[in-house]
Design a protein around this motif. Sequence first.
Motif, mmCIF file in Angstrom:
data_model
loop_
_atom_site.group_PDB
_atom_site.id
_atom_site.type_symbol
_atom_site.label_atom_id
_atom_site.label_comp_id
_atom_site.label_asym_id
_atom_site.label_seq_id
_atom_site.Cartn_x
_atom_site.Cartn_y
_atom_site.Cartn_z
ATOM 1 N N ALA A 1 2.301 7.885 5.344
ATOM 2 C CA ALA A 1 2.601 7.383 6.681
ATOM 3 C C ALA A 1 2.125 8.359 7.755
ATOM 4 O O ALA A 1 1.550 7.950 8.775
ATOM 5 C CB ALA A 1 4.105 7.132 6.813
ATOM 6 N N PHE A 2 2.340 9.645 7.530
ATOM 7 C CA PHE A 2 1.911 10.648 8.500
ATOM 8 C C PHE A 2 0.390 10.688 8.621
ATOM 9 O O PHE A 2 -0.158 10.719 9.738
ATOM 10 C CB PHE A 2 2.451 12.018 8.095
ATOM 11 C CG PHE A 2 1.889 13.152 8.909
ATOM 12 C CD1 PHE A 2 2.274 13.327 10.234
ATOM 13 C CD2 PHE A 2 0.974 14.033 8.356
ATOM 14 C CE1 PHE A 2 1.750 14.368 10.992
ATOM 15 C CE2 PHE A 2 0.456 15.070 9.109
ATOM 16 C CZ PHE A 2 0.842 15.242 10.419
ATOM 17 N N VAL B 1 0.835 -1.207 0.000
ATOM 18 C CA VAL B 1 0.000 0.000 0.000
ATOM 19 C C VAL B 1 0.865 1.251 0.000
ATOM 20 O O VAL B 1 0.631 2.190 -0.781
ATOM 21 C CB VAL B 1 -0.955 -0.016 1.212
ATOM 22 C CG1 VAL B 1 -1.774 1.276 1.261
ATOM 23 C CG2 VAL B 1 -1.870 -1.224 1.165
ATOM 24 N N SER B 2 1.880 1.289 0.853
ATOM 25 C CA SER B 2 2.725 2.489 0.953
ATOM 26 C C SER B 2 3.468 2.761 -0.349
ATOM 27 O O SER B 2 3.489 3.905 -0.840
ATOM 28 C CB SER B 2 3.721 2.323 2.104
ATOM 29 O OG SER B 2 3.058 2.220 3.342
ATOM 30 N N ILE B 3 4.074 1.732 -0.930
ATOM 31 C CA ILE B 3 4.812 1.919 -2.176
ATOM 32 C C ILE B 3 3.858 2.223 -3.325
ATOM 33 O O ILE B 3 4.167 3.038 -4.207
ATOM 34 C CB ILE B 3 5.668 0.681 -2.477
ATOM 35 C CG1 ILE B 3 6.736 0.514 -1.392
ATOM 36 C CG2 ILE B 3 6.328 0.797 -3.844
ATOM 37 C CD1 ILE B 3 7.576 -0.736 -1.540
ATOM 38 N N GLY C 1 -5.563 8.212 6.998
ATOM 39 C CA GLY C 1 -5.079 7.458 5.854
ATOM 40 C C GLY C 1 -5.820 6.152 5.641
ATOM 41 O O GLY C 1 -7.046 6.095 5.646
ATOM 42 N N VAL C 2 -5.047 5.094 5.486
ATOM 43 C CA VAL C 2 -5.599 3.768 5.201
ATOM 44 C C VAL C 2 -6.389 3.273 6.398
ATOM 45 O O VAL C 2 -5.943 3.378 7.545
ATOM 46 C CB VAL C 2 -4.453 2.791 4.858
ATOM 47 C CG1 VAL C 2 -5.002 1.399 4.591
ATOM 48 C CG2 VAL C 2 -3.687 3.299 3.639
ATOM 49 N N GLN C 3 -7.554 2.720 6.128
ATOM 50 C CA GLN C 3 -8.444 2.250 7.178
ATOM 51 C C GLN C 3 -8.483 0.722 7.196
ATOM 52 O O GLN C 3 -8.312 0.074 6.163
ATOM 53 C CB GLN C 3 -9.859 2.795 6.957
ATOM 54 C CG GLN C 3 -9.932 4.316 6.898
ATOM 55 C CD GLN C 3 -9.496 4.961 8.192
ATOM 56 O OE1 GLN C 3 -9.946 4.585 9.268
ATOM 57 N NE2 GLN C 3 -8.601 5.945 8.094
ATOM 58 N N PRO C 4 -8.709 0.105 8.392
ATOM 59 C CA PRO C 4 -8.816 -1.351 8.486
ATOM 60 C C PRO C 4 -9.948 -1.867 7.595
ATOM 61 O O PRO C 4 -10.925 -1.146 7.359
ATOM 62 C CB PRO C 4 -9.128 -1.583 9.976
ATOM 63 C CG PRO C 4 -8.656 -0.333 10.654
ATOM 64 C CD PRO C 4 -8.862 0.777 9.669
ATOM 65 N N TRP D 1 2.429 0.946 6.237
ATOM 66 C CA TRP D 1 3.486 1.135 7.223
ATOM 67 C C TRP D 1 3.124 2.245 8.198
ATOM 68 O O TRP D 1 3.429 2.152 9.390
ATOM 69 C CB TRP D 1 4.791 1.466 6.504
ATOM 70 C CG TRP D 1 5.382 0.262 5.820
ATOM 71 C CD1 TRP D 1 5.125 -1.045 6.131
ATOM 72 C CD2 TRP D 1 6.313 0.237 4.748
ATOM 73 N NE1 TRP D 1 5.840 -1.881 5.296
ATOM 74 C CE2 TRP D 1 6.577 -1.117 4.445
ATOM 75 C CE3 TRP D 1 6.939 1.225 4.000
ATOM 76 C CZ2 TRP D 1 7.453 -1.495 3.426
ATOM 77 C CZ3 TRP D 1 7.815 0.851 2.994
ATOM 78 C CH2 TRP D 1 8.073 -0.494 2.712
ATOM 79 N N GLY D 2 2.462 3.284 7.735
ATOM 80 C CA GLY D 2 2.046 4.356 8.637
ATOM 81 C C GLY D 2 0.996 3.896 9.629
ATOM 82 O O GLY D 2 1.046 4.239 10.818
ATOM 83 N N ALA D 3 0.030 3.100 9.148
ATOM 84 C CA ALA D 3 -1.003 2.581 10.039
ATOM 85 C C ALA D 3 -0.408 1.628 11.069
ATOM 86 O O ALA D 3 -0.800 1.638 12.244
ATOM 87 C CB ALA D 3 -2.085 1.877 9.224
ATOM 88 N N MET D 4 0.554 0.795 10.652
ATOM 89 C CA MET D 4 1.206 -0.107 11.595
ATOM 90 C C MET D 4 2.016 0.669 12.629
ATOM 91 O O MET D 4 2.042 0.306 13.808
ATOM 92 C CB MET D 4 2.115 -1.081 10.837
ATOM 93 C CG MET D 4 1.373 -2.067 9.948
ATOM 94 S SD MET D 4 2.488 -3.225 9.114
ATOM 95 C CE MET D 4 3.137 -4.135 10.525
#
Length: 305
Positions: free
Chosen positions: A240-241, A105-107, A248-251, A256-259
């Motif tokens: 990530a921020f 997702v991040s990349i 950002g990304v939701q479950p 990587w930012g969510a982790m």
Amino acid sequence: MKEYEQELFEVVGYDKEVADAIVRPNITYWKDAWRRLRKNKVAIFSMVTLLVIGLSCILIPILSRVDYTGQNVAMTHLKPGSQHWFGTDELGRDVFVRLWMGGRVSILIGLLGAVVSLVFGTLYGGISGYFGGLIDDIMMRIVEVIVGIPYMIVVILVSISLGKGLPSLIIALCITSWTGLARLVRGQVLQLKENEYVLASKALGASPMRIILKHLLPNTMSVIIVNTTFQIPGFMFAEAFLSFIGLGVQPPYTSWGAMAALGQQQMSYYPHELLFPAVAISLTMLTFNLLGDGLRDALDPKLRQ
């Protein structure tokens, strides 16, 4: 005219070995750039590292028998071990598999954002620089207005309109990201459009769009490539921020930012949950920046030897 035999003359002060060493091989610009890039060990190491990270993000979630969303409340907060290489999180999910799935997702966000910025910013800057005058003034004033809007406000407005998630995050980041490249391309086109080959194309009746696409933009490609390489880690850091603060990304998806956001809550007792995604973010951004430095040196015509 009387012809003289070559054997009767001797060349004085000419050393063939020295001359061959001085004369540069007749190779193309891109081959010469690749030759210089290969000499940059840091850039090549960064390229290999990014290739390994990318392949890991693609293959590990596919080959692993563990589902990155699988939960096991009996195995929460396990430390790294033989069964779970990077341990587990607060829901018993395997951190190793989630790390590489989050890397996808991040990349992906970094690449998509850079591509959108590349296409729109390049065309916008090329058109503005080529036509100049009133058109250039209007287009650049629009850019200045967009630059003056903080991207956080844009993200919040897009999230309110479209809801939180990956699509709205990409749209919000792409709305303001292309302006820097547009300015850069505009400056390059302003310098190139007075060259002889551009004037010759105009005299032959070539359309403005053909001149921009076939002559001007290809000659700014080195600047565009370097700028795009630096933009990818910028998009990744922004994602990530925003994921770290919950925009950002939701479950059930992860990044990587969510982790890192979830790991930060357990940092005092289970530091491994924050350590691995933080290292992944830092390493990927560092390698992209080092590769960008290498490309900048390799593609700079002034550094040709």
